[in-house]
Design a protein around this motif. Sequence first.
Motif, short mmCIF file in Angstrom:
data_model
loop_
_atom_site.label_atom_id
_atom_site.label_comp_id
_atom_site.label_asym_id
_atom_site.label_seq_id
_atom_site.Cartn_x
_atom_site.Cartn_y
_atom_site.Cartn_z
N PHE A 161 0.92 -1.24 0.06
CA PHE A 161 0.09 -0.04 0.06
C PHE A 161 0.90 1.16 0.17
O PHE A 161 0.47 2.31 -0.50
CB PHE A 161 -1.03 0.13 1.06
CG PHE A 161 -1.70 1.25 1.29
CD1 PHE A 161 -2.99 1.33 0.63
CD2 PHE A 161 -1.44 2.25 2.32
CE1 PHE A 161 -3.97 2.39 0.81
CE2 PHE A 161 -2.09 3.48 2.41
CZ PHE A 161 -3.43 3.48 1.54
N SER A 162 1.84 1.04 0.88
CA SER A 162 2.89 2.38 0.84
C SER A 162 4.13 2.41 -0.21
O SER A 162 4.35 3.65 -0.68
CB SER A 162 3.80 2.43 2.02
OG SER A 162 4.60 1.26 2.40
N LYS A 163 4.29 1.29 -1.02
CA LYS A 163 5.23 1.49 -1.96
C LYS A 163 4.65 1.43 -3.27
O LYS A 163 5.23 1.92 -4.34
CB LYS A 163 5.86 0.09 -1.87
CG LYS A 163 6.86 0.25 -0.93
CD LYS A 163 7.64 -1.01 -0.40
CE LYS A 163 8.54 -1.31 -1.45
NZ LYS A 163 9.72 -0.66 -1.42
N TYR A 164 3.38 1.00 -3.51
CA TYR A 164 2.90 0.82 -4.79
C TYR A 164 2.88 2.06 -5.74
O TYR A 164 3.41 2.30 -6.99
CB TYR A 164 1.36 0.28 -5.05
CG TYR A 164 0.87 -0.27 -6.20
CD1 TYR A 164 1.04 -1.47 -6.81
CD2 TYR A 164 0.42 0.95 -7.19
CE1 TYR A 164 0.27 -1.91 -7.83
CE2 TYR A 164 -0.27 0.66 -8.34
CZ TYR A 164 -0.37 -0.91 -8.87
OH TYR A 164 -0.70 -1.02 -9.99
N ALA A 165 2.35 3.24 -5.09
CA ALA A 165 2.36 4.45 -6.00
C ALA A 165 3.91 4.99 -6.17
O ALA A 165 4.22 5.51 -7.09
CB ALA A 165 1.68 5.57 -5.02
N LEU A 166 4.59 4.70 -5.28
CA LEU A 166 6.18 4.93 -5.34
C LEU A 166 6.79 4.39 -6.75
O LEU A 166 7.74 5.05 -7.45
CB LEU A 166 7.11 4.87 -4.26
CG LEU A 166 8.30 5.47 -3.95
CD1 LEU A 166 7.80 6.81 -3.72
CD2 LEU A 166 8.98 4.85 -2.77
N MET A 167 6.41 3.13 -7.10
CA MET A 167 6.80 2.43 -8.09
C MET A 167 6.19 3.09 -9.37
O MET A 167 6.76 3.18 -10.42
CB MET A 167 6.68 0.81 -7.87
CG MET A 167 7.36 0.32 -6.74
SD MET A 167 9.15 0.30 -6.71
CE MET A 167 9.45 1.47 -5.61
#
Length: 449
Positions: A332-338
């Motif tokens: 949830f915290s990393k998906y957007a960063l990727m």
Amino acid sequence: MAICAGAAPEHPPEGRSAARPDFEQPLLQARGVVQARKQDAAAERDHEAQCTPQGDGDGATFVRTCFNGLNALSGVGLLSIPYALAEGGWLSLVLLLAVAMICCYTGVLLQRCMAASPSVRGYPDIGALAFGAKGRFVASAFLYAELYLVAIGFLILEGDNLDKLFPGTSLRVGGLAVSGKQLFVVLVAVVILPTTWLRNLAVLAYVSASGVLASVVVVFCVLWAAVVDGVGFQGKGRMLNVSGLPTALGLYTFCYCGHAIFPTLCNSMKQNDKFSKVLVICFVACTVNYGSMAILGYLMYGDDVKSQVTLNLPEGKISSKLAIYTTLVNPFSKYALMVTPVSTAIEERLLAAGNKRRSVNVLVRTLIVVSTVVVALTVPFFGHLMALVGSLLSVVASMLLPCICYLKIFGLTRCGRAETSLIAAIIVLGSLVAATGTYSSLKKIVHEL
């Protein structure tokens, strides 16, 4: 990943370490084409896909950038690291440390490449500075492919762990019945989707903090399961498994595959001359966390450890449930960063008018999320997929490209004999890992299909 709302600035933002005169002037004079390329539309779009909106002159602080960096390096790799150790054996821990040091060093090389010219704003620009348009294309291709596949791995992880937590769950919509992992992959994508609409790394840093905390909590939950819940440390394991080393190396490299977004993190800082300190802090902290999890998981389950150690944990225990619930925070915290760099690169090529910008952003990012769901449902093999990403894409983006571009930009004479020898050794090692690991991973995926 944050995005630049307008054209890339002509000069580095305040706080950036100025390129050293002995590097910058001869370099730019020898490559006058680089300055001309600053006006090229494709270059501008890649700039915007890689940098942060700082219309007010603000940027992410040192602490926020550390959180973003830690979040980029820690996460799903934490769950597969005991499996990687089981594949390679106890002695492969030496390779984990070696990969960590190499990737930290190549991260510093990327920062130096960025400092070589004010026109460099992201990873594709580093490739362009070194090799022109072909370099930009190659860097962009590996960067976006790596980030995209990592995002798919997040969804597979979520589906596997939620299915363990709530076995037998199903949902019927009309005449269509969806159950198990497939249902949870879709539901997770729906929850994650709004985070992909965030456009500022300073905002994402708050989400990143939750991901960093989650990684630490998972390690303590696994330790609790071993000491308090009766799992114990029964797995003796093997000292060395030569046949499993390609898979182990691929997964170790995957754990440190943050290079694709390092330029973006560097650009997002108020004082990005301190980015090398951020790298050291992030790599040391993550290596301690990864090493702890690898040793714990392998001591607990030995060669029976699964591709995600949470799938081994005893059912019904509070520690197991907490570990799985906490694990769900990381994607949830990393998906957007990727996916933000991927989506932004597409958006800048599709925008027809400025007043449609927001609607295009939302549409593109939604379609990307949908596409990752489709692939996750088609190839639901977490361990094999992550080994493939690590062996092929992460090795190229984290080891090979930084070294090759650095040598091309600065030249052999400026690098010195010792540094040139070190870089050459990294290139040879990375090439071997890429060749053997990619073959091994593809073979296992084809066998599973």
